[in-house]
Enzyme design. Structure first.
Site, PDB file in Angstrom:
ATOM      1  N   ALA A 125      88.690  27.944  61.468  1.00  0.00           N
ATOM      2  CA  ALA A 125      88.247  27.150  60.689  1.00  0.00           C
ATOM      3  C   ALA A 125      88.889  27.171  59.220  1.00  0.00           C
ATOM      4  O   ALA A 125      88.453  28.316  58.514  1.00  0.00           O
ATOM      5  CB  ALA A 125      86.770  27.060  60.604  1.00  0.00           C
ATOM      6  N   MET A 126      90.029  26.468  58.999  1.00  0.00           N
ATOM      7  CA  MET A 126      90.553  26.612  57.873  1.00  0.00           C
ATOM      8  C   MET A 126      90.174  25.062  57.008  1.00  0.00           C
ATOM      9  O   MET A 126      89.707  25.227  55.784  1.00  0.00           O
ATOM     10  CB  MET A 126      92.081  26.337  57.923  1.00  0.00           C
ATOM     11  CG  MET A 126      92.609  27.685  58.864  1.00  0.00           C
ATOM     12  SD  MET A 126      94.297  27.495  59.095  1.00  0.00           S
ATOM     13  CE  MET A 126      94.171  26.705  60.837  1.00  0.00           C
ATOM     14  N   PRO A 129      86.082  19.451  54.097  1.00  0.00           N
ATOM     15  CA  PRO A 129      86.196  17.914  53.842  1.00  0.00           C
ATOM     16  C   PRO A 129      86.968  17.618  52.746  1.00  0.00           C
ATOM     17  O   PRO A 129      87.567  16.754  52.579  1.00  0.00           O
ATOM     18  CB  PRO A 129      84.626  17.536  53.407  1.00  0.00           C
ATOM     19  CG  PRO A 129      83.953  18.803  54.200  1.00  0.00           C
ATOM     20  CD  PRO A 129      84.914  19.833  54.357  1.00  0.00           C
ATOM     21  N   SER A 133      95.635  19.744  53.872  1.00  0.00           N
ATOM     22  CA  SER A 133      97.117  20.144  53.660  1.00  0.00           C
ATOM     23  C   SER A 133      97.157  21.358  52.574  1.00  0.00           C
ATOM     24  O   SER A 133      97.932  21.993  52.614  1.00  0.00           O
ATOM     25  CB  SER A 133      97.827  18.974  53.363  1.00  0.00           C
ATOM     26  OG  SER A 133      97.824  18.179  53.958  1.00  0.00           O
ATOM     27  N   THR A 159      88.440  22.346  66.012  1.00  0.00           N
ATOM     28  CA  THR A 159      88.810  22.082  67.507  1.00  0.00           C
ATOM     29  C   THR A 159      87.775  23.266  68.237  1.00  0.00           C
ATOM     30  O   THR A 159      87.724  24.494  67.505  1.00  0.00           O
ATOM     31  CB  THR A 159      90.198  22.246  67.830  1.00  0.00           C
ATOM     32  OG1 THR A 159      91.092  21.311  67.242  1.00  0.00           O
ATOM     33  CG2 THR A 159      90.558  22.188  69.255  1.00  0.00           C
ATOM     34  N   GLU A 243     102.548  28.389  66.280  1.00  0.00           N
ATOM     35  CA  GLU A 243     101.524  27.257  66.095  1.00  0.00           C
ATOM     36  C   GLU A 243     102.071  26.442  66.165  1.00  0.00           C
ATOM     37  O   GLU A 243     101.843  25.375  66.913  1.00  0.00           O
ATOM     38  CB  GLU A 243     100.291  27.656  64.916  1.00  0.00           C
ATOM     39  CG  GLU A 243      99.562  28.642  64.890  1.00  0.00           C
ATOM     40  CD  GLU A 243      98.843  29.459  63.536  1.00  0.00           C
ATOM     41  OE1 GLU A 243      98.211  30.428  63.831  1.00  0.00           O
ATOM     42  OE2 GLU A 243      98.642  28.488  62.886  1.00  0.00           O
ATOM     43  N   ARG A 269     106.200  -3.413  89.065  1.00  0.00           N
ATOM     44  CA  ARG A 269     105.470  -4.489  88.313  1.00  0.00           C
ATOM     45  C   ARG A 269     106.660  -5.608  88.403  1.00  0.00           C
ATOM     46  O   ARG A 269     107.743  -5.547  88.150  1.00  0.00           O
ATOM     47  CB  ARG A 269     105.334  -4.243  86.949  1.00  0.00           C
ATOM     48  CG  ARG A 269     104.846  -5.276  86.028  1.00  0.00           C
ATOM     49  CD  ARG A 269     103.354  -5.907  86.551  1.00  0.00           C
ATOM     50  NE  ARG A 269     102.746  -7.064  85.822  1.00  0.00           N
ATOM     51  CZ  ARG A 269     101.649  -7.488  86.143  1.00  0.00           C
ATOM     52  NH1 ARG A 269     100.975  -7.085  87.201  1.00  0.00           N
ATOM     53  NH2 ARG A 269     101.382  -8.733  85.253  1.00  0.00           N
ATOM     54  N   GLY A 365      99.340  20.981  60.317  1.00  0.00           N
ATOM     55  CA  GLY A 365     100.057  20.676  59.248  1.00  0.00           C
ATOM     56  C   GLY A 365     100.548  19.286  59.593  1.00  0.00           C
ATOM     57  O   GLY A 365     101.405  19.167  60.762  1.00  0.00           O
ATOM     58  N   GLU A 368     104.387  15.404  57.004  1.00  0.00           N
ATOM     59  CA  GLU A 368     104.972  15.332  55.568  1.00  0.00           C
ATOM     60  C   GLU A 368     104.916  16.867  55.255  1.00  0.00           C
ATOM     61  O   GLU A 368     106.041  17.117  54.573  1.00  0.00           O
ATOM     62  CB  GLU A 368     103.867  14.314  54.798  1.00  0.00           C
ATOM     63  CG  GLU A 368     103.844  12.875  55.092  1.00  0.00           C
ATOM     64  CD  GLU A 368     103.322  12.486  56.419  1.00  0.00           C
ATOM     65  OE1 GLU A 368     102.431  13.183  56.728  1.00  0.00           O
ATOM     66  OE2 GLU A 368     103.869  11.716  57.093  1.00  0.00           O
TER      67      GLU A 368
HETATM   68  C1  LIG Z   1      91.650  16.449  66.003  1.00  0.00           C
HETATM   69  C2  LIG Z   1      91.753  17.319  65.020  1.00  0.00           C
HETATM   70  C3  LIG Z   1      91.850  18.458  65.119  1.00  0.00           C
HETATM   71  C4  LIG Z   1      91.987  19.732  64.294  1.00  0.00           C
HETATM   72  N1  LIG Z   1      91.769  20.882  64.475  1.00  0.00           N
HETATM   73  C5  LIG Z   1      91.415  21.697  63.318  1.00  0.00           C
HETATM   74  C6  LIG Z   1      91.187  23.047  63.706  1.00  0.00           C
HETATM   75  O1  LIG Z   1      90.976  23.593  64.847  1.00  0.00           O
HETATM   76  N2  LIG Z   1      91.294  23.856  62.525  1.00  0.00           N
HETATM   77  C7  LIG Z   1      91.253  23.622  61.152  1.00  0.00           C
HETATM   78  O2  LIG Z   1      91.304  24.326  60.299  1.00  0.00           O
HETATM   79  N3  LIG Z   1      91.600  22.215  61.081  1.00  0.00           N
HETATM   80  C8  LIG Z   1      91.875  21.545  62.029  1.00  0.00           C
HETATM   81  N4  LIG Z   1      92.172  20.269  61.973  1.00  0.00           N
HETATM   82  C9  LIG Z   1      92.469  19.676  60.685  1.00  0.00           C
HETATM   83  C10 LIG Z   1      94.015  19.331  60.164  1.00  0.00           C
HETATM   84  O3  LIG Z   1      94.716  20.548  60.355  1.00  0.00           O
HETATM   85  C11 LIG Z   1      94.152  18.586  58.937  1.00  0.00           C
HETATM   86  O4  LIG Z   1      93.587  17.358  59.087  1.00  0.00           O
HETATM   87  C12 LIG Z   1      95.729  18.349  58.379  1.00  0.00           C
HETATM   88  O5  LIG Z   1      96.096  19.579  57.867  1.00  0.00           O
HETATM   89  C13 LIG Z   1      95.523  17.498  57.161  1.00  0.00           C
HETATM   90  O6  LIG Z   1      94.497  17.701  56.338  1.00  0.00           O
HETATM   91  P1  LIG Z   1      93.645  16.490  55.624  1.00  0.00           P
HETATM   92  O7  LIG Z   1      93.219  15.753  57.101  1.00  0.00           O
HETATM   93  O8  LIG Z   1      92.846  16.893  54.620  1.00  0.00           O
HETATM   94  O9  LIG Z   1      94.703  15.353  55.097  1.00  0.00           O
HETATM   95  P2  LIG Z   1      95.311  15.234  53.610  1.00  0.00           P
HETATM   96  O10 LIG Z   1      95.804  16.652  53.309  1.00  0.00           O
HETATM   97  O11 LIG Z   1      94.278  14.739  52.657  1.00  0.00           O
HETATM   98  O12 LIG Z   1      96.452  14.495  53.691  1.00  0.00           O
HETATM   99  C14 LIG Z   1      96.323  12.935  53.492  1.00  0.00           C
HETATM  100  C15 LIG Z   1      97.873  12.420  53.259  1.00  0.00           C
HETATM  101  O13 LIG Z   1      98.482  12.990  52.384  1.00  0.00           O
HETATM  102  C16 LIG Z   1      99.801  13.560  52.682  1.00  0.00           C
HETATM  103  N5  LIG Z   1      99.864  14.810  52.239  1.00  0.00           N
HETATM  104  C17 LIG Z   1      99.233  15.813  51.521  1.00  0.00           C
HETATM  105  N6  LIG Z   1      99.729  16.582  50.820  1.00  0.00           N
HETATM  106  C18 LIG Z   1     101.177  16.143  50.533  1.00  0.00           C
HETATM  107  C19 LIG Z   1     102.399  16.537  50.094  1.00  0.00           C
HETATM  108  N7  LIG Z   1     102.545  17.722  49.396  1.00  0.00           N
HETATM  109  N8  LIG Z   1     103.418  15.760  50.293  1.00  0.00           N
HETATM  110  C20 LIG Z   1     103.670  14.777  50.724  1.00  0.00           C
HETATM  111  N9  LIG Z   1     102.371  14.195  51.480  1.00  0.00           N
HETATM  112  C21 LIG Z   1     101.230  14.959  51.344  1.00  0.00           C
HETATM  113  C22 LIG Z   1      99.395  14.004  54.307  1.00  0.00           C
HETATM  114  O14 LIG Z   1     100.649  14.452  54.895  1.00  0.00           O
HETATM  115  C23 LIG Z   1      98.581  13.024  54.789  1.00  0.00           C
HETATM  116  O15 LIG Z   1      99.362  11.837  55.223  1.00  0.00           O
HETATM  117  C24 LIG Z   1      92.137  19.133  62.925  1.00  0.00           C
HETATM  118  C25 LIG Z   1      92.397  17.896  62.499  1.00  0.00           C
HETATM  119  C26 LIG Z   1      92.130  16.838  63.599  1.00  0.00           C
HETATM  120  C27 LIG Z   1      92.314  15.426  63.425  1.00  0.00           C
END
Ligand SMILES: Cc1cc2nc3c(=O)[nH]c(=O)nc-3n(C[C@H](O)[C@H](O)[C@H](O)COP(=O)(O)OP(=O)(O)OC[C@H]3O[C@@H](n4cnc5c(N)ncnc54)[C@H](O)[C@@H]3O)c2cc1C
Length: 383
Positions: A125-126, A129, A133, A159, A243, A269, A365, A368
């Site tokens: 869990a990293m 809400p 990124s 996950t 990873e 088809r 990750g 982007e």
């Molecule tokens: C099905 C699923 C399973 C997951 N499993 C895990 C898990 O087991 N453990 C865990 O810890 N996390 C998990 N995650 C989380 C996942 O790693 C994050 O959703 C991901 O890292 C993106 O973070 P965010 O959703 O906060 O998006 P944000 O960081 O809010 O990004 C929003 C948008 O901004 C862009 N953006 C952000 N920063 C930059 C930058 N510097 N330059 C350009 N663009 C940028 C992103 O690319 C994206 O398009 C999971 C997510 C999903 C959907």
């Protein structure tokens, strides 16, 4: 097609074992798991009994002591069969290796054999809400008291989160020190103040029990600190090449299956009195897709080879993750189009592949962020 040279006869025999396990224990039940939103725990125990969890873990900790190529085979087969609810990869190839690499002997003895048997399900869990990124912005804190850390905060998108018995939680043990004040703590099912939210409703991976996790004044014993205090970020960085490569391995396997199943479909088809396969558009679309997936496979196989020698760097692994997952989504979209309206029907595997693949560009990750990593390695300054 270029012959793959990575695998020995033992690896291929193991591939058959994994396929049989999937056909017997997973495929017949996967649709029901999609409906209920999680996989039943007994499949974890069965996987453990069949030696399919924590493959590369040394035998003294309950694993098979296998080389990484066995893990690659398993990841490929799970992806190819569309077992998108099954969190074995995260459990065996991310959570368990953290414990092996950073755990004390007592921690390894305590947790690894039970992860290998499927008695315990692992998660990491990293993400929070308000921080994904930008992991340095996490707000979960674990403040040291006499004999424990007081953990407060919440995590999301985790996950295996709802089924998990053991969660590696990233939290700030020195909130003023930024990344240098971050640690990894092992939180166990049943600790007071540790609650799980409902399973999140998702676009794809419908059988995967992705959840929110809440920590309200959880007293985590000092003995559950993983690695040195405040070194959490360094630990997280070490594991990135493997990873990210795991995601690329799944992407190529899944894209290849999409092509194979589409070739079969368009031969059957008919439209305008001829097989859909006979249209030049169909033949060129599939020829281009197969070319690109072949190129991707050769690159990923080379990355796997480098990884097994400990030579895969994070930027190259990031290239593999970003490029293959973009390709996977593009190829599956094109294959779906060639299925016409049937491609939009959930009972057709290509529809499930379409839904399941989308997240590959987001988790582990975002793509982007992968490009940021690659650009940084090229010496390109940010801002
Ligand atoms: C099905 C699923 C399973 C997951 N499993 C895990 C898990 O087991 N453990 C865990 O810890 N996390 C998990 N995650 C989380 C996942 O790693 C994050 O959703 C991901 O890292 C993106 O973070 P965010 O959703 O906060 O998006 P944000 O960081 O809010 O990004 C929003 C948008 O901004 C862009 N953006 C952000 N920063 C930059 C930058 N510097 N330059 C350009 N663009 C940028 C992103 O690319 C994206 O398009 C999971 C997510 C999903 C959907």
């Amino acid at each position: 097609m270029i012959e793959r040279t990575l695998f020995s006869a033992d690896h291929e025999a193991f591939r058959d074992t994994v396929r049989r396990f999937i056909e017997r224990e997973i495929t017949p039940r996967h649709a029901a798991w999609e409906d209920q939103g999680f996989v039943d725990r007994d499949v974890w125990r069965k996987a453990g009994d069949n030696g399919l969890l924590c493959l590369t873990m040394p035998e003294e900790y309950g694993g098979a002591g296998a080389d990484k190529l066995f893990s690659v085979v398993q990841l490929e087969e799970l992806a190819a069969a569309g077992c998108s609810g099954i969190g074995f990869g995260l459990h065996s190839e991310i959570v368990a290796p953290y414990l092996l690499r950073y755990g004390s002997e007592a921690q390894k003895q305590r947790w690894l054999p039970r992860l290998a048997s499927g008695e315990l399900i692992g998660a990491i869990a990293m993400t929070e809400p308000a921080a994904g990124s930008d992991l340095q912005a996490i707000q979960a804190t674990a403040i040291r008291r006499d004999d424990h850390y007081l953990l407060n905060g919440s995590k999301t998108f985790i996950t295996n989160g709802w089924n998990a018995d053991l969660v590696i939680v990233v939290a700030k043990t020195d909130p003023k020190a930024g990344a240098k004040g971050t640690s990894l703590l092992v939180v166990e099912r049943g600790m007071r103040g540790f609650e799980k939210g409902p399973r999140l409703k998702k676009l794809g991976l419908k059988a995967q029990d992705t959840s929110e996790l809440f920590f309200d004044k959880v007293e985590v014993p000092l003995a559950n600190l993983l690695g040195a205090e405040n070194s959490g970020f360094v630990s997280l960085m070490q594991e990135l090449p493997w990873e990210r490569l795991q995601i690329a391995i799944g992407a190529v396997a899944s894209a290849q299956v999409a092509i194979t199943r589409t070739v079969e479909y368009v031969k059957e088809r008919k439209a305008f009195g001829q097989p859909v396969a006979a249209f030049q558009n169909t033949r060129f679309t599939l020829a281009e897709a197969q070319t690109q997936v072949q190129v991707a496979r050769v690159f990923v196989d080379r990355c796997i080879e480098l990884l097994t020698r400990g030579e895969l760097d994070t930027a190259t692994a990031s290239m593999a993750k970003y490029w293959t997952t973009d390709l996977q989504c593009k190829v599956i979209d094109e294959c779906l189009q060639l299925h016409g309206g049937y491609g939009f029907m959930w009972d057709f595997p290509i529809a499930r592949q379409f839904a399941d693949s989308r997240v590959q560009r987001i988790y582990g990750g975002t793509n982007e962020i992968m490009k940021e990593v690659i650009a940084r390695a090229m010496g390109l300054p940010a801002r």
